[in-house]
Design a protein around this motif. Structure first.
Motif, PDB file in Angstrom:
ATOM      1  N   LEU A  50       0.845  -1.185   0.000  1.00 41.42           N
ATOM      2  CA  LEU A  50       0.000   0.000   0.000  1.00 41.42           C
ATOM      3  C   LEU A  50       0.883   1.238   0.000  1.00 41.42           C
ATOM      4  CD1 LEU A  50      -2.385  -1.149   2.830  1.00 41.42           C
ATOM      5  CD2 LEU A  50      -3.074  -0.802   0.483  1.00 41.42           C
TER       6      LEU A  50
ATOM      7  N   ALA B 227       2.332   4.851   1.333  1.00 40.21           N
ATOM      8  CA  ALA B 227       2.687   5.253   2.692  1.00 40.21           C
ATOM      9  C   ALA B 227       1.527   6.010   3.313  1.00 40.21           C
ATOM     10  CB  ALA B 227       3.938   6.130   2.662  1.00 40.21           C
ATOM     11  N   LEU B 228       1.132   5.594   4.514  1.00 41.90           N
ATOM     12  CA  LEU B 228       0.004   6.242   5.188  1.00 41.90           C
ATOM     13  C   LEU B 228       0.489   6.874   6.464  1.00 41.90           C
ATOM     14  CD1 LEU B 228      -2.361   3.213   5.300  1.00 41.90           C
ATOM     15  CD2 LEU B 228      -2.478   5.016   3.642  1.00 41.90           C
ATOM     16  N   SER B 229      -0.230   7.853   6.942  1.00 40.81           N
ATOM     17  CA  SER B 229       0.033   8.340   8.287  1.00 40.81           C
ATOM     18  C   SER B 229      -1.281   8.847   8.841  1.00 40.81           C
ATOM     19  CB  SER B 229       1.094   9.423   8.283  1.00 40.81           C
ATOM     20  OG  SER B 229       0.737  10.446   7.413  1.00 40.81           O
ATOM     21  N   GLY B 230      -1.369   8.910  10.159  1.00 40.89           N
ATOM     22  CA  GLY B 230      -2.649   9.330  10.719  1.00 40.89           C
ATOM     23  C   GLY B 230      -2.501   9.894  12.117  1.00 40.89           C
TER      24      GLY B 230
ATOM     25  N   SER C  94       0.699  10.656  -0.935  1.00 39.45           N
ATOM     26  CA  SER C  94       0.864  12.096  -0.818  1.00 39.45           C
ATOM     27  C   SER C  94      -0.266  12.819  -1.508  1.00 39.45           C
ATOM     28  CB  SER C  94       2.191  12.512  -1.445  1.00 39.45           C
ATOM     29  OG  SER C  94       2.295  11.950  -2.733  1.00 39.45           O
TER      30      SER C  94
ATOM     31  N   LEU D 156      -2.935  -3.805   7.210  1.00 39.93           N
ATOM     32  CA  LEU D 156      -3.221  -2.396   7.457  1.00 39.93           C
ATOM     33  C   LEU D 156      -3.889  -2.217   8.817  1.00 39.93           C
ATOM     34  CD1 LEU D 156      -3.488   0.528   6.634  1.00 39.93           C
ATOM     35  CD2 LEU D 156      -5.525  -0.046   5.359  1.00 39.93           C
TER      36      LEU D 156
END
Lengths: 330, 299
Positions: free
Chosen positions: B32, B34-37, B55, B279
């Protein structure tokens, strides 16, 4: 790979970077007249003033610029209650009695001579409309392109009827801005072998304000990769093509301007070049995401620093990209 | 956004002609973006989460609980998705993007149990799930994945006030009338607020594409454009599939006449399930993250 973390700002701007970055020429007489602080002003920019000596005269929307009645207001300002206030975030520019604010973040404004990458949006009689990321689409006239068969070839009626043989909707091309029209849109041309349809590569969009205007925007990078970084923020990363190498004489134009320049077929691109293209894509996008200026040196440094990581998959981690960015900027 | 033929051809070649397939952004085919939260960022909401997906996508979800009318099933979850004016000016109820996102999110929420939300015969909690798409840099990008993840995080951090119903059992002798009480007390102590139940039914949506013989997870717009088919797969925390939905069937460029066979579909859904469970596992660590602070959005 999934990282769910609180985003952290790991790259901190230092004073030297800001001074290098700014190419604004601002002529301000004295600071007392222009940079008056409102009572309600709580913008943190004012604290920056002491530290960030590179960014003088930066204003935020609503900030009072001056209340001296002798000045006229220009773009990016408004007049209220006897004073001129900024309406955008940017840098104050003063020409004699005209005060305007040049915004930091704005849609691309074309200038004559700019090298730009665009995308065909419409095919109209004898011309094409090209999206270049500015407020209006640019116009590419049929008379502004190289017709196959040599530079002396006259435009025939059949050309007008078969415009999609040359460019159709969705095609990407690189061109140069030629002139302005009266409504503010621009006309572009591809009358050089350097320009024309783009093949063998990938497209990438970065904020136009990060692209520094320089002499050349076509870079031949190591690994057999070409990068065209145009001022409107549209980029094209592709396999190295000999067209971009040297300037072209008239005689060569006759030989080379064949049907092939409008072909939609890619050349053979091997795995090694494709991996390098992907690597360059990651580098440019990483620089853009961190708000770093896109100069040839910055991109090259970043690319070279990234070579430490042979496996492209490692470069998909934001933490590693942060480390590379810090290394590349020093 | 239309892509040019050379671009489509390049992307397709990179994915199909090489082993391992080469993606433009360097990911592997089951990776997947790159994710951030962040969670608990809206002080006025009962629960909140903000997710950056790659992004190009950023969404913010806020959960507000209000006391409303009970339905036969109990309480209700109501989804509402808005798109920030910075992305598009469409926001009326009839505009395509917000309304399709709202109905997709409502589909995800409809799997949650609601009977425990009812506390008197006619009153129950109505949980509003309000989402706003802050950033969507590329048209036709897959927003629903980020929305489902943000909703899942937000609901997991939601705390609703504890309700206590006074024990009124007044029976009038000789009368067959028994009216259950409509009274209830709301406990205003933050520490006694209760989490929501049944969240193991909440799925996260993973998109997957089939491009010739290659299966790609979380395709970008150009990858989806060269696929025979792209599916949105809802994955539950234990790995089972809650639903699948077709996002697109490639006609035009990608129509090689190759249909999606049953086996292909099954392997695609399995791959999505693996990615989804990874995830959800990884997102659990965000919930216990003790960081604080408001961060600036960087494109």
């Amino acid at each position: 790979m999934v990282t769910i973390l609180k985003p952290e700002e790991t790259y901190v701007f230092t004073k030297e970077d800001e001074r290098d970055e700014l190419d604004t020429k601002v002529a301000m007489p004295g600071e007392e007249d222009e940079m008056e602080v409102d009572e309600e002003d709580e913008y943190p920019e004012m604290e920056l003033e002491g530290e960030a000596t590179g960014i003088k005269n930066m204003v935020a929307p609503g900030q009072l610029i001056t209340d001296d009645p002798q000045f006229m207001r220009g773009h990016g300002t408004y007049f209220e209650g006897g004073g001129i206030y900024a309406s955008v975030t940017g840098v104050i520019q003063r020409v004699n009695k005209l005060i305007s604010v040049r915004p930091f973040k704005t849609k691309y404004v074309p200038e004559i001579g700019d090298l730009i990458i665009g995308r065909i949006t419409e095919v109209q009689p004898k011309r094409w409309k090209v999206d270049i990321g500015s407020k209006q689409d640019a116009v590419l006239m049929l008379s502004s392109i190289n017709l196959p068969g040599g530079v002396q070839r006259r435009k025939l009626e059949t050309d007008e009827l078969q415009m999609r043989n040359y460019f159709q909707e969705g095609d990407r091309l690189v061109a140069e801005v030629q002139q302005y029209f009266s409504d503010g849109s621009v006309s572009i041309h591809t009358r050089s072998l350097k320009y024309g349809k783009l093949r063998n590569g990938v497209f990438l969009k970065v904020p136009s304000s990060l692209v520094v205007r320089s002499k050349s925007h076509i870079f031949n990078l190591p690994g057999g990769v070409d990068l065209i970084l145009s001022v409107n923020g549209y980029c094209w990363i592709s396999k190295h093509s000999k067209n971009q190498e040297s300037s072209v004489s008239i005689t060569r134009l006759e030989e080379e301007a064949s049907e092939a320049i409008y072909s939609n077929e890619n050349d053979e691109v091997d795995a090694y070049t494709r991996l390098n293209i992907s690597r360059m894509y990651i580098c440019v996008r990483a620089l853009a995401n961190r708000g770093l200026p896109l100069t040839e040196a910055a991109i090259l440094n970043f690319y070279e620093a990234s070579l430490l990581y042979g496996d492209l998959q490692q470069l998909t981690s934001p933490k590693i990209l942060d480390q590379i960015a810090v290394e590349a900027m020093h | 956004m239309q892509l040019s033929l050379p671009e489509l051809s390049y992307t397709r070649q990179s994915l199909t002609a090489f082993e391992p397939p080469i993606r433009n952004d360097g990911r592997s085919i089951d990776q997947l973006r790159a994710l951030s939260g962040q969670v608990n960022i809206l002080p006025g909401a009962h629960g909140s989460a903000r997710v950056k997906w790659g992004s190009t996508i950023e969404v913010l979800v806020g959960i507000k609980a209000e006391v409303g009318d009970a339905t036969i099933h109990g309480g209700t979850f109501q989804a509402s998705v808005e798109v920030s004016p910075a992305v598009t000016i469409q926001n009326r109820e009839t505009d395509i993007l917000p309304s399709s996102l709202t109905s997709s999110l409502q589909d995800v929420l409809d799997t949650l149990p609601v009977d425990y939300l009812k506390f008197t015969p006619s009153r129950a909690w109505v949980i509003h799930v309000d989402a706003i798409v802050l950033l969507c840099a590329v048209p036709n990008e897959n927003i629903i994945s980020a929305l489902s993840l943000a909703t899942s995080l937000a609901l997991q951090t939601t705390r609703i006030p504890k309700i206590s119903t006074p024990n009124v059992t007044e029976m009038v002798l000789g009368s067959s009338k028994f009216e259950p009480s409509e009274e209830y007390d709301v406990d205003s102590e933050w520490d006694s607020a209760l989490p929501l139940q049944g969240l193991e039914n909440l799925s996260v949506i993973i998109t997957a594409s089939s491009i010739d013989h290659v299966l790609v997870i979380d395709p970008t717009v150009d990858e989806a454009n060269v696929a025979q088919a792209t599916y949105a797969v809802g994955v539950l925390p234990d790995g089972t599939i809650s639903y699948t939905r077709t996002i697109s069937m490639g006609g035009g460029y990608a129509s090689t006449g190759r249909a999606i066979t049953g086996e292909r579909y099954i392997s695609l859904v399995k791959a999505a399930s693996v990615a989804g469970t990874k995830l959800l596992e990884a997102s659990k660590s965000l919930l216990t993250f003790e960081g604080s602070g408001f961060f600036d959005i960087l494109p």
